[in-house]
Structure formats: C-alpha cells, structure tokens
Design a protein around this motif. Structure first.
Motif, PDB file in Angstrom:
ATOM      1  N   LYS A 159       0.799  -1.219   0.000  1.00  9.90           N
ATOM      2  CA  LYS A 159       0.000   0.000   0.000  1.00  9.90           C
ATOM      3  C   LYS A 159       0.832   1.270   0.000  1.00  9.90           C
ATOM      4  O   LYS A 159       0.350   2.319  -0.412  1.00  9.90           O
ATOM      5  N   SER A 160       2.106   1.207   0.448  1.00  7.76           N
ATOM      6  CA  SER A 160       2.952   2.400   0.397  1.00  7.76           C
ATOM      7  C   SER A 160       4.407   2.028   0.612  1.00  7.76           C
ATOM      8  O   SER A 160       4.732   0.958   1.114  1.00  7.76           O
ATOM      9  N   ASP A 166      -0.742  -1.557  -4.867  1.00 10.36           N
ATOM     10  CA  ASP A 166      -1.892  -0.664  -4.748  1.00 10.36           C
ATOM     11  C   ASP A 166      -1.727   0.476  -5.754  1.00 10.36           C
ATOM     12  O   ASP A 166      -0.627   0.997  -5.936  1.00 10.36           O
ATOM     13  N   LYS A 167      -2.806   0.869  -6.395  1.00  5.53           N
ATOM     14  CA  LYS A 167      -2.745   1.922  -7.411  1.00  5.53           C
ATOM     15  C   LYS A 167      -2.346   3.268  -6.825  1.00  5.53           C
ATOM     16  O   LYS A 167      -1.902   4.149  -7.541  1.00  5.53           O
ATOM     17  N   LYS A 168      -2.476   3.437  -5.518  1.00  4.30           N
ATOM     18  CA  LYS A 168      -2.163   4.710  -4.867  1.00  4.30           C
ATOM     19  C   LYS A 168      -0.683   4.868  -4.526  1.00  4.30           C
ATOM     20  O   LYS A 168      -0.266   5.925  -4.087  1.00  4.30           O
TER      21      LYS A 168
END
Length: 161
Positions: free
Chosen positions: A59-60, A107-109
């Motif tokens: 996610k990051s 994750d696309k973010k």
C-alpha cells in the motif's frame, strides 16, 4: 532449493549486465530476514523470509533520514498483518537491491516517496498475477539491514554508508 532457483531466475531476468560484470549468485551468502531489528548490516548477498503465504497488497513505501542514527530507513507497508514472503538480492557492484514480493499486488495509490539522499529510484515490475518485483537504485556503495515487522506487515531496509 527450488525457491532459491526461482530467486536466481527472477534476478537474472531483471539484471541487465554483460558477462564480465555478472556476479556468481551461487556463492552469495543467504540470510533469513529476522522479525525484529538486529543491526546486522551487509554489503551484498541474498535475503529471504518465510512469512505468511497469504495474498497481500503493497500500500505504500516511505523513508526517513535518521542521520542521528547513521542510516536511512525504507519501509514497505502492506495491507496484511504480516509482510508477504520475500526474496531479495543486494548487489554490491551494481549498487542495487532487487526484491520479489510473492502473492503481492501493487496498490494503485503507491507513488513517489519523496526525495531520498541514498535511494535514487524505486521501480516496480508485476511478474505474472501474483508476484511483485522491485528494483532499488542506491547512490554509491552502502550496507543494508533488513527485517520485518507485524500488525501491520512491513519490510524495513536500513541503508548506511
């Protein structure tokens, strides 16, 4: 033994170098990633975890400059309680770190993590439907310490000169 062969195959796919600059991965030391910081830094070699075999999402990615501690920290954050299974390689000659996250999607973010003093760039490569490879380019020769944390799952890489 089969897992080591998979790592070597994936690393060779993403390593672009001629025969004169290639490294003999069969003679590299293989380290198991601990589940807590041990401050054991190494300049080169293969590292792996035997963490959860469940699917995960990266996610990051973030970093912190701990100049008072003498190293920069990279953290890969996952949506699961544990970091996924990981196989990686720290190349001393190429100043790169190659990491494969098994059963993991991006994750696309996830975007840029900002400006780093030691990491020039991070590139992600989805391999098939369930493996995510990352290539970290480091400025100059450095040592790394790698470990995982839980709740939430994280892979931590400390980089020092």
């Amino acid at each position: 033994m089969m897992n080591i062969l998979k790592v070597l195959l994936l690393i060779s796919i993403f390593s672009i170098s001629n025969t004169a600059n290639s490294q003999d991965l069969l003679n590299e030391r293989i380290r198991k990633i601990p589940e807590k910081k041990r401050s054991i830094f190494f300049k080169k070699g293969i590292f792996h975890s035997t963490n959860s075999n469940t699917s995960s999402v990266l996610k990051s990615i973030r970093h912190g400059n701990g100049s008072s501690r003498g190293y920069e920290r990279l953290v890969f954050d996952f949506k699961t309680k544990e970091a996924p299974r990981v196989y990686g390689y720290k190349s001393e000659k190429e100043n790169k770190i190659y990491i494969d996250f098994f059963k993991t999607k991006l994750d696309k973010k996830v975007g840029s993590f900002g400006t780093s003093k030691l990491v020039k760039k991070v590139d992600f490569y989805p391999v098939g439907d369930d493996t995510l490879s990352a290539e970290l380019v480091i400025s100059g020769q450095h040592s790394i310490d790698v470990f995982t944390l839980t709740n939430p799952g994280r892979l931590v890489i400390d980089i020092k000169k």
